[in-house]
Design a protein around this motif. Structure first.
Motif, PDB file in Angstrom:
ATOM      1  N   ASP A 138      39.318  65.469  21.996  1.00  0.00           N
ATOM      2  CA  ASP A 138      40.441  65.663  21.084  1.00  0.00           C
ATOM      3  C   ASP A 138      41.267  64.394  20.917  1.00  0.00           C
ATOM      4  O   ASP A 138      41.729  64.079  19.816  1.00  0.00           O
ATOM      5  N   VAL A 139      41.458  63.677  22.008  1.00  0.00           N
ATOM      6  CA  VAL A 139      42.373  62.532  21.995  1.00  0.00           C
ATOM      7  C   VAL A 139      41.669  61.230  21.626  1.00  0.00           C
ATOM      8  O   VAL A 139      42.240  60.384  20.922  1.00  0.00           O
ATOM      9  N   VAL A 140      40.418  61.065  22.051  1.00  0.00           N
ATOM     10  CA  VAL A 140      39.730  59.787  21.900  1.00  0.00           C
ATOM     11  C   VAL A 140      38.876  59.728  20.633  1.00  0.00           C
ATOM     12  O   VAL A 140      38.899  58.727  19.906  1.00  0.00           O
ATOM     13  N   ALA A 141      38.134  60.790  20.370  1.00  0.00           N
ATOM     14  CA  ALA A 141      37.116  60.727  19.318  1.00  0.00           C
ATOM     15  C   ALA A 141      37.679  60.391  17.945  1.00  0.00           C
ATOM     16  O   ALA A 141      37.009  59.739  17.132  1.00  0.00           O
ATOM     17  N   GLY A 142      38.894  60.792  17.636  1.00  0.00           N
ATOM     18  CA  GLY A 142      39.452  60.545  16.313  1.00  0.00           C
ATOM     19  C   GLY A 142      40.154  59.210  16.165  1.00  0.00           C
ATOM     20  O   GLY A 142      40.668  58.900  15.084  1.00  0.00           O
ATOM     21  N   GLN A 143      40.172  58.391  17.217  1.00  0.00           N
ATOM     22  CA  GLN A 143      40.878  57.115  17.164  1.00  0.00           C
ATOM     23  C   GLN A 143      40.096  56.071  16.365  1.00  0.00           C
ATOM     24  O   GLN A 143      38.879  56.170  16.190  1.00  0.00           O
ATOM     25  N   SER A 144      40.804  55.058  15.926  1.00  0.00           N
ATOM     26  CA  SER A 144      40.175  53.938  15.224  1.00  0.00           C
ATOM     27  C   SER A 144      39.249  53.177  16.168  1.00  0.00           C
ATOM     28  O   SER A 144      39.519  53.068  17.371  1.00  0.00           O
ATOM     29  N   THR A 145      38.181  52.643  15.618  1.00  0.00           N
ATOM     30  CA  THR A 145      37.261  51.815  16.404  1.00  0.00           C
ATOM     31  C   THR A 145      37.691  50.348  16.410  1.00  0.00           C
ATOM     32  O   THR A 145      36.958  49.487  16.905  1.00  0.00           O
ATOM     33  N   GLU A 146      38.848  50.076  15.868  1.00  0.00           N
ATOM     34  CA  GLU A 146      39.401  48.723  15.894  1.00  0.00           C
ATOM     35  C   GLU A 146      40.574  48.680  16.867  1.00  0.00           C
ATOM     36  O   GLU A 146      41.407  49.595  16.896  1.00  0.00           O
ATOM     37  N   HIS A 147      40.618  47.646  17.656  1.00  0.00           N
ATOM     38  CA  HIS A 147      41.722  47.458  18.587  1.00  0.00           C
ATOM     39  C   HIS A 147      41.860  45.980  18.888  1.00  0.00           C
ATOM     40  O   HIS A 147      40.884  45.326  19.282  1.00  0.00           O
ATOM     41  N   THR A 148      43.036  45.452  18.687  1.00  0.00           N
ATOM     42  CA  THR A 148      43.286  44.039  18.982  1.00  0.00           C
ATOM     43  C   THR A 148      43.623  43.901  20.453  1.00  0.00           C
ATOM     44  O   THR A 148      44.647  44.428  20.929  1.00  0.00           O
ATOM     45  N   ALA A 149      42.757  43.208  21.172  1.00  0.00           N
ATOM     46  CA  ALA A 149      42.908  43.106  22.627  1.00  0.00           C
ATOM     47  C   ALA A 149      43.837  41.951  22.982  1.00  0.00           C
ATOM     48  O   ALA A 149      43.596  40.811  22.576  1.00  0.00           O
ATOM     49  N   PRO A 150      44.890  42.222  23.743  1.00  0.00           N
ATOM     50  CA  PRO A 150      45.781  41.135  24.164  1.00  0.00           C
ATOM     51  C   PRO A 150      45.148  40.294  25.261  1.00  0.00           C
ATOM     52  O   PRO A 150      44.272  40.764  26.003  1.00  0.00           O
ATOM     53  N   ALA A 151      45.580  39.056  25.361  1.00  0.00           N
ATOM     54  CA  ALA A 151      45.134  38.195  26.456  1.00  0.00           C
ATOM     55  C   ALA A 151      46.017  38.449  27.673  1.00  0.00           C
ATOM     56  O   ALA A 151      47.238  38.577  27.548  1.00  0.00           O
ATOM     57  N   HIS A 152      45.394  38.543  28.844  1.00  0.00           N
ATOM     58  CA  HIS A 152      46.135  38.771  30.092  1.00  0.00           C
ATOM     59  C   HIS A 152      46.018  37.546  30.989  1.00  0.00           C
ATOM     60  O   HIS A 152      45.003  36.824  30.967  1.00  0.00           O
ATOM     61  N   ASP A 153      47.042  37.325  31.767  1.00  0.00           N
ATOM     62  CA  ASP A 153      47.017  36.224  32.717  1.00  0.00           C
ATOM     63  C   ASP A 153      45.828  36.370  33.660  1.00  0.00           C
ATOM     64  O   ASP A 153      45.433  37.486  34.025  1.00  0.00           O
ATOM     65  N   SER A 154      45.266  35.264  34.063  1.00  0.00           N
ATOM     66  CA  SER A 154      44.108  35.292  34.957  1.00  0.00           C
ATOM     67  C   SER A 154      44.371  36.104  36.219  1.00  0.00           C
ATOM     68  O   SER A 154      43.469  36.746  36.753  1.00  0.00           O
ATOM     69  N   GLU A 155      45.618  36.109  36.683  1.00  0.00           N
ATOM     70  CA  GLU A 155      45.961  36.833  37.909  1.00  0.00           C
ATOM     71  C   GLU A 155      46.516  38.228  37.640  1.00  0.00           C
ATOM     72  O   GLU A 155      47.023  38.880  38.561  1.00  0.00           O
ATOM     73  N   HIS A 156      46.413  38.705  36.416  1.00  0.00           N
ATOM     74  CA  HIS A 156      46.868  40.063  36.137  1.00  0.00           C
ATOM     75  C   HIS A 156      45.959  41.054  36.878  1.00  0.00           C
ATOM     76  O   HIS A 156      44.732  40.920  36.852  1.00  0.00           O
ATOM     77  N   PRO A 157      46.534  42.058  37.542  1.00  0.00           N
ATOM     78  CA  PRO A 157      45.707  43.022  38.284  1.00  0.00           C
ATOM     79  C   PRO A 157      44.693  43.722  37.386  1.00  0.00           C
ATOM     80  O   PRO A 157      45.049  44.240  36.322  1.00  0.00           O
ATOM     81  N   LEU A 158      43.435  43.723  37.824  1.00  0.00           N
ATOM     82  CA  LEU A 158      42.369  44.404  37.094  1.00  0.00           C
ATOM     83  C   LEU A 158      42.133  45.799  37.672  1.00  0.00           C
ATOM     84  O   LEU A 158      42.050  46.777  36.947  1.00  0.00           O
ATOM     85  N   TYR A 159      42.014  45.888  38.999  1.00  0.00           N
ATOM     86  CA  TYR A 159      41.832  47.203  39.614  1.00  0.00           C
ATOM     87  C   TYR A 159      42.241  47.201  41.075  1.00  0.00           C
ATOM     88  O   TYR A 159      42.336  46.147  41.718  1.00  0.00           O
ATOM     89  N   VAL A 160      42.478  48.389  41.564  1.00  0.00           N
ATOM     90  CA  VAL A 160      42.735  48.635  42.986  1.00  0.00           C
ATOM     91  C   VAL A 160      41.636  49.570  43.475  1.00  0.00           C
ATOM     92  O   VAL A 160      41.387  50.617  42.882  1.00  0.00           O
ATOM     93  N   MET A 161      40.956  49.177  44.541  1.00  0.00           N
ATOM     94  CA  MET A 161      39.923  50.036  45.129  1.00  0.00           C
ATOM     95  C   MET A 161      40.279  50.309  46.578  1.00  0.00           C
ATOM     96  O   MET A 161      40.535  49.382  47.356  1.00  0.00           O
ATOM     97  N   TYR A 162      40.264  51.573  46.922  1.00  0.00           N
ATOM     98  CA  TYR A 162      40.673  51.969  48.264  1.00  0.00           C
ATOM     99  C   TYR A 162      39.476  52.039  49.203  1.00  0.00           C
ATOM    100  O   TYR A 162      38.439  52.609  48.869  1.00  0.00           O
ATOM    101  N   THR A 163      39.662  51.422  50.355  1.00  0.00           N
ATOM    102  CA  THR A 163      38.669  51.554  51.414  1.00  0.00           C
ATOM    103  C   THR A 163      39.110  52.696  52.314  1.00  0.00           C
ATOM    104  O   THR A 163      40.292  52.816  52.648  1.00  0.00           O
ATOM    105  N   SER A 164      38.168  53.536  52.688  1.00  0.00           N
ATOM    106  CA  SER A 164      38.514  54.714  53.492  1.00  0.00           C
ATOM    107  C   SER A 164      38.818  54.300  54.914  1.00  0.00           C
ATOM    108  O   SER A 164      38.225  53.369  55.455  1.00  0.00           O
ATOM    109  N   GLY A 165      39.745  55.003  55.540  1.00  0.00           N
ATOM    110  CA  GLY A 165      40.080  54.777  56.937  1.00  0.00           C
ATOM    111  C   GLY A 165      39.850  56.039  57.739  1.00  0.00           C
ATOM    112  O   GLY A 165      39.703  57.122  57.182  1.00  0.00           O
ATOM    113  N   THR A 166      39.817  55.918  59.054  1.00  0.00           N
ATOM    114  CA  THR A 166      39.628  57.097  59.894  1.00  0.00           C
ATOM    115  C   THR A 166      40.967  57.768  60.178  1.00  0.00           C
ATOM    116  O   THR A 166      41.163  58.942  59.925  1.00  0.00           O
ATOM    117  N   THR A 167      41.894  56.989  60.694  1.00  0.00           N
ATOM    118  CA  THR A 167      43.216  57.556  60.941  1.00  0.00           C
ATOM    119  C   THR A 167      44.265  56.823  60.119  1.00  0.00           C
ATOM    120  O   THR A 167      45.249  57.413  59.697  1.00  0.00           O
TER     121      THR A 167
END
Length: 657
Positions: free
Chosen positions: A240-269
């Protein structure tokens, strides 16, 4: 005896497989690459970064304020543009980005780079419409479907760091991660397929976000069609939300150090660690290692990383590395035996896979099932094999090369971590030899060493702990929200050296062998013995399919070696035969390593406890061996396995030495 002698020769550290002639002739990497990177490491990485599309050039390659690094300072780029748009602009829009294969037989989708670009632009527009802004975090809890990749790239496009949570994790685990990074949106699916059954995902998300006012929306992909509970004020269907959107999008430039992702490593305690990766350095590292380690020819290769996107292997070598290099990849939803134990080999044959990258655990599973399954299919399209996730025992390495690679495909055994972002230690198939069980040497531009407990480099033939001695582009930039924990965890043991937490040794040639986590190195009567070495010895016995070894407290020796072993074939061993096999295995290990490594106790079990991604949960086996209350079992594929092993252990004794 001749066969045993041949295997023994193959397993010696001096056994080398030279690079095949075709790789030596046509390889992306030439021998001088090591010397060039050694002479000017920063220039080498600058050259690798230049292969990407930058909106603004960098002013400084590296700003190192130990233990914090900034790479390609001042440069700006967009990871999504580098993964899709630039390939379309270069005229490669019709190239297939993914051969997607669902677990149900016959369910496939081929997605071109042009189609992927349109899907990502639509998703980016949808996220913006839902109020997601640059810097907002988005949690993704998805099965192995194309929309998972699209969601990641859409987040990267608008500058919203994503945290992908493996879909096998519990609602509590998901909730903890959502809270820690303060996610504003969760993207999920109604469910996925596993071993022919539709499994639900949306209920876990509902439980995870209950009472979290910060989560504004839950975006749901319809995958299985199963009914789900719905909150009209919060939940939105993807179609409903995605399929009707435009296929055009102007992508902004991000700083090289801009966070891309956070991945969690599992712990025991302890609370799981949110490993932060940023844009420019990470994309440089994964694209360079993908291109050079796997000798990628994007015009002809079909690349298959057989992992889950919920882990870092999937991030780096299913999504960002292959797409940055314009590669065609296989994206497979199911288990190795969904639809039959030859399912993978049918995929290799049908899709003409040329490069396969998978885990030793999976390879050993295939060994247990038997070579008749790959042997029934034409695997001649394969030209390179890779191993990832844990040290590979030499027999599995040899089996992989022989029965999957036809004794002609080089095997690149790679070492790296969630924290490193990309491959750190590996052979380069066109220019270096390979050895069964050894990751060999650091990738060009990476500097590692093996140190003793006093912090001094070990000589050839010695063992110790692995460190990285210079900053590298794909390195973690910290633990989300906890700089002090970052310092203490990775940088406090040795001054300004990254402590990987893994044991390692250098053989007589100076090549590196990984020994697993330091807490997997047992101290038996003052002797340091790697669990991996004992496991390799056990698996080299012709009756053993798989083995897991842990250290257990011993009043006399400090630690005793406890082994959990599954045997080849489906027939159960009777009591007498089992007792004889255990005795044989103890002596076999003594012969392979020495009497000091002979297991105190061996338990023959039909299965080993594994996560849904196939990793053996040695933490739980330690609990069993120490007769402790079992820890969290929610991430296991089958929690009953560890309970069965616990009951078996309670009724057995170990021999007195």
């Amino acid at each position: 005896m001749a066969a045993e002698a041949e295997l023994s020769a193959l397993l010696t550290e001096s056994r080398r497989f030279p690079p095949p002639a075709d790789f030596a002739r046509d390889s992306n990497a030439q021998p001088e690459i090591y010397e060039r990177a050694h002479l000017d490491r920063l220039k080498f990485w600058s050259e690798q970064a230049s292969r990407l599309k930058w909106d603004e050039p960098w002013d400084q390659v590296l700003d190192w304020q130990a233990p914090f690094a900034r790479w390609f300072v001042g440069g700006k780029l967009n990871a999504s543009v580098n993964c899709v748009d630039r390939h379309v602009e270069a005229g490669n829009g019709e190239r297939i980005a993914y051969h997607w294969i669902g677990e149900p037989e016959g369910e496939t989708r081929d997605i071109s780079y042009a189609q992927l670009k349109d899907m990502v632009c639509q998703a980016a527009n949808a996220l913006t419409e839902l109020g997601v802004a640059k810097g907002d975090r988005v949690a993704i809890y998805m099965p192995m479907i194309p929309e998972t990749v699209v969601a990641m790239l859409a987040c990267a496009r608008i500058g919203a760091p994503h945290t992908v949570v493996f879909a096998g994790f519990s609602a509590d685990a998901l909730r903890n991660r959502i809270i820690d990074c303060d996610a504003r949106l969760v993207i999920t699916a109604d469910g996925g397929f596993r071993r022919g059954t539709a499994t639900a995902l949306k209920p876990a998300v509902d439980n995870a976000v209950a009472g979290l006012d910060g989560v504004r929306n839950v975006l749901v992909v319809r995958r299985t069609g199963q009914p789900v509970d719905w909150d009209d004020a919060r939940d939105r269907w993807w179609h409903d939300v995605v399929a009707g959107q435009s296929t055009e999008h102007t992508a902004p430039a991000h700083d090289s150090e801009h966070p891309l992702y956070v991945m969690y490593t599992s712990g025991t305690t302890a609370k799981p660690k949110g490993i932060l990766h940023t844009t420019g350095g990470y994309l440089t590292h994964v694209s360079a290692t993908h291109r050079l380690v796997f000798d990628i020819k994007p015009e002809s290769d079909v690349f298959w990383t057989a992992a889950d996107i919920g882990w870092v292997t999937g991030h780096s070598y299913i999504v960002y590395g292959p797409l940055a290099n314009g590669t065609t990849s296989v994206l497979y939803e199911g288990t190795p035996d969904a639809g039959g134990r030859d399912r993978w080999w049918r995929i290799v044959e049908e899709k003409q896979v040329s490069i396969l990258y998978t885990a030793p655990t999976t390879i050993r599973t295939f060994m247990k099932w038997g070579e008749q399954f790959p042997g029934a299919h034409d695997l001649s399209s394969l030209r390179l094999l890779g191993s990832v996730g844990e040290p590979i025992n030499p027999e599995a390495w040899i089996w992989y090369r022989k029965h999957i690679g036809g004794d002609r495909c080089p095997v690149v055994d790679t070492w790296w971590q969630t924290e490193t972002g990309g491959i750190m230690i590996t052979p380069l198939p066109g220019i270096t030899a390979t050895k069964p069980g050894s990751a060999m040497t650091a990738f060009p531009g990476i500097s590692v060493d093996v140190l003793d407990n006093g912090g001094k480099p070990v000589d050839n033939g010695g063992g110790g702990v692995l460190v990285v001695t210079e900053p590298w582009p794909g390195m973690l930039r910290g633990i989300w929200g906890d700089d002090e924990r970052y310092r203490q965890t990775y940088w406090s043991r040795f001054d300004e050296l990254y402590f990987a937490g893994d044991g390692a040794k250098r053989d007589v040639d100076g090549d590196i062998w990984l020994l697993g986590r330091v807490d997997d190195v047992m101290n038996v009567s003052g002797h340091r013995i790697s669990t991996t070495e004992v496991e390799s010895a056990l698996v080299s016995h012709p009756s053993v399919a798989e083995a897991a070894v842990v250290g257990a407290t011993d009043a006399i020796t400090g630690q005793g070696i406890v082994a959990f072993v599954t045997v080849k074939g489906d027939a159960a061993l009777d009591s007498k035969a089992g007792e004889q096999l255990i005795a044989d295995l103890r002596e076999h290990v003594a012969e392979q390593i020495g009497k000091i490594a002979r297991p105190r106790q061996i338990l023959l079990t039909p299965e080993l406890p594994k996560t849904r991604s196939g990793k053996i949960m040695r933490r739980l086996l330690r609990d069993v061996a120490e007769h402790r209350e079992l820890g969290d079992v929610t991430t296991l594929a089958d929690p009953t396995v560890v309970n069965m092993i616990d009951e078996m252990m309670a009724t057995t004794t170990h021999p007195e030495e």
